[in-house]
Design an enzyme around this catalytic site. Structure first.
Site, PDB file in Angstrom:
ATOM      1  N   ASN A 107       2.704   6.684  -0.419  1.00 23.86           N
ATOM      2  CA  ASN A 107       2.857   7.469  -1.652  1.00 23.86           C
ATOM      3  C   ASN A 107       1.521   7.568  -2.386  1.00 23.86           C
ATOM      4  OD1 ASN A 107       5.769   8.027  -1.390  1.00 23.86           O
ATOM      5  ND2 ASN A 107       5.938   5.803  -1.483  1.00 23.86           N
ATOM      6  N   SER A 108       1.493   7.380  -3.687  1.00 22.36           N
ATOM      7  CA  SER A 108       0.266   7.684  -4.450  1.00 22.36           C
ATOM      8  C   SER A 108      -0.882   6.724  -4.197  1.00 22.36           C
ATOM      9  CB  SER A 108       0.569   7.724  -5.952  1.00 22.36           C
ATOM     10  OG  SER A 108       1.360   8.855  -6.268  1.00 22.36           O
TER      11      SER A 108
END
Length: 590
Positions: A394-395
């Protein structure tokens, strides 16, 4: 996942059977009967591959080691760009987008349920067959005819067999058979002496003893196990039917090799004799029977009629073909390993590792914490299993997306602005032009998606492979591969990569590395700098995956960390950060 295992099993079994059948057809004249039968044992090896624990055949880990000797006394950099944020007030916020994915878990449950149900049915059928064999045992009376018993001993001596057998007759059998792993039975039809000559009986004994000699009784059990496991594949049933036929032919040929030439026809007549008396032989997979279906008997008689002694050249050709197929089966091992593992676990080995119990910090979550002390060159890990399990970054991936954007000159340290695309996002901070600092601070997903589009997917994959980023799989597509999709990385790898990034073991431009470092700075406390990035994985509106990765720089040491938490609907990057800060505080690091 069961669906993956199911597909692998089906592919490996079907492809191997197709290859063996092709080899048998193409090289029919170059393969002796014995080696045609032996080819099927290679199928058994292939059928075993998907069930071997993947760590035993793991060829899927191509991680590029980034460990080199480090110098001590690394101090925090004081270089800042115009985008630098000294105390980032947004880093504990969970700014993410939901990824819509079809829920295949119910299919996994359905398919696994059907598979188990099929195995249970086959297991019941096997038990039923075993009970039939038990009935035959109970009705078998040992032979008393001394001439027949002497003949049996002579056949044993001819084949160099010393084991004791129970030789008898039973009213439940119409065709001679052999069975029993621990106590071997050779059973003939009741009153066989009234219609079988001593020569016929000799042929029968030689045939059944050859089954024993070549371990065909044990093979029956293996066949049943594989049929239970692969009941869903009709090709496996077909293959084992062919294997049984090839086994009988190989046994017939072995008998002919022990007989004089003028006895070949008589041996064939012995087999035909039983076809006339038992047109529908009992189907008992745990036994070896002299008789078979009319189609099988026809093929066996044809082989007997055309029998010639095996030449040395034929034997050499047979062995060569067998080895060729063996190489093919062996070549599937790394393929099966790669597909089965799907690169979902990192093979971590370090002598300088301490495993500790931090479960009190992870109440309500499945997760792991990995800490690396660069001065002590030591790892501290909570939850060994989860620490090497790869999940979507993810981020947290944005660290490396930013570095690639700088290295490829898509953006520069001085000019990293990308204009807002005008699409309304759920966070106001996203709905404006962004530079690298604001995009990292507010975790602006669209900014890094734009970087990826300009870098192209092939270049991204080459870059990820170069730095050894997890499974470096970008098959999920240019906009989503790092958002609960194909790209996956473990907490241990996150820490290794952070250390490599921090010390620039990649050999990238120092200016670019420093620019990314500046965007990661979160807070300073008592002379220690905290840098890092959170990440939250949201699938179908549920937060299932939370990350916090980074490092703490003190005047004496640098610590790299990665925390991952997972939950059905409450795993946030901010929660991973809270857990991390609690651990670091209690350890006296930050």
């Amino acid at each position: 996942m069961f669906l993956t295992h199911f597909v692998i099993s089906f592919m490996v079994s079907s492809f191997t059977i197709a290859v063996i059948m092709l080899i048998k057809k193409v090289f029919q004249k170059q393969l002796s009967a014995k080696w045609q039968y032996n080819l099927w044992f290679l199928l058994m090896i292939a059928l075993t591959l998907p069930y071997i624990p993947n760590q035993l055949i793991n060829f899927g880990n191509h991680f590029i080691s980034l460990n080199v000797n480090q110098s001590n006394g690394i101090s925090p950099s004081t270089t800042h760009t115009g985008d630098d944020v000294v105390s980032n007030g947004n880093w504990m916020h969970d700014l993410t987008v939901s990824v819509n994915r079809p829920n295949l878990e119910f299919l996994n449950i359905i398919f696994s349920g059907i598979w188990i149900a099929g195995m249970l049915v086959l297991a019941v059928m096997t038990i039923h067959a075993w009970l039939k064999v038990t009935s035959i045992k109970s009705t078998t009376t040992e032979l008393k005819n001394k001439n027949v018993l002497i003949l049996f001993d002579q056949c044993k001596q001819q084949l160099n067999i010393s084991r004791q057998f129970t030789v008898g007759e039973s009213p439940l059998v119409k065709s001679p058979m052999t069975f029993g792993l621990f106590k071997t039975y050779v059973v003939l039809p009741a009153h066989f002496g009234k219609w079988l000559s001593m020569e016929d009986i000799k042929h029968i004994f030689l045939h059944e003893l050859n089954h024993y000699k070549y371990k065909d009784i044990a093979t029956n059990y293996l066949i049943i196990i594989y049929q239970i496991l692969y009941w869903f594949n009709p090709l496996v049933w077909f293959a084992f039917r062919e294997m049984r036929l090839d086994r009988e032919i190989a046994c017939d040929i072995a008998v002919l090799n022990s007989l004089d030439k003028d006895c070949y026809a008589k041996y064939g007549n012995t087999i035909i004799h039983f076809v006339e008396r038992a047109s529908h032989p009992m189907k008992l997979p745990l036994t070896n029977q002299l008789n078979g279906s009319k189609e099988q008997i026809k093929k066996r008689i044809e082989k007997i009629a055309s029998f010639t002694n095996e030449s040395k050249l034929l034997k050499l050709k047979s062995i060569a073909i067998f080895l060729l197929v063996g190489v093919f089966v062996a070549s599937q091992i790394p393929i099966v390993s790669a597909i089965a593992d799907d690169n979902d676990r990192y093979d971590f080995n370090s002598d300088r590792t301490v495993y500790e119990d931090l479960s009190e910090y992870f109440s309500g979550y499945e997760g792991s914490f990995v800490l690396y002390d660069i001065q002590a060159d030591r790892y501290s890990i909570y939850n060994e299993n989860k620490s090497t399990l790869r999940v979507s970054p993810n981020s947290t991936y944005k660290i490396y997306s930013a570095l690639l954007g700088l290295e490829s000159n898509v953006i520069t340290s001085e000019n990293s602005t990308i204009k807002w695309n005008g699409i309304k996002y759920p966070y106001d901070s996203w709905n404006m032009d962004q530079n690298l600092s604001t995009a990292m601070t507010n975790s602006v997903t669209w900014y890094f998606q734009e970087l990826d589009k300009k870098n192209k997917l092939d270049n991204i994959q080459a870059y990820l492979k170069e730095i050894g980023y997890g499974n470096y799989d970008v098959s999920g597509g240019i906009e989503q591969y790092w958002l609960e999709s194909s790209l996956k990385i473990s907490p241990v790898e996150q820490v290794k990569l952070l250390k490599a990034f921090y010390t620039n073991q990649f050999g990238f431009k120092e200016k670019n590395v420093q620019t990314v470092k500046d965007t990661l700075k979160l807070n300073e406390k008592n002379g220690a700098w905290l840098s890092g990035k959170t990440g939250t994985g949201n699938v179908n509106g549920k937060n299932i995956n939370g990350w916090f990765i980074g490092y703490v720089q003190t005047t004496e040491d640098t610590y790299f960390f990665a925390t991952n938490i997972q939950n059905e609907d409450n795993a946030y990057g901010s929660k991973a950060a809270e857990i991390t800060l609690s651990i670091l505080r209690d350890k006296g690091i930050y």
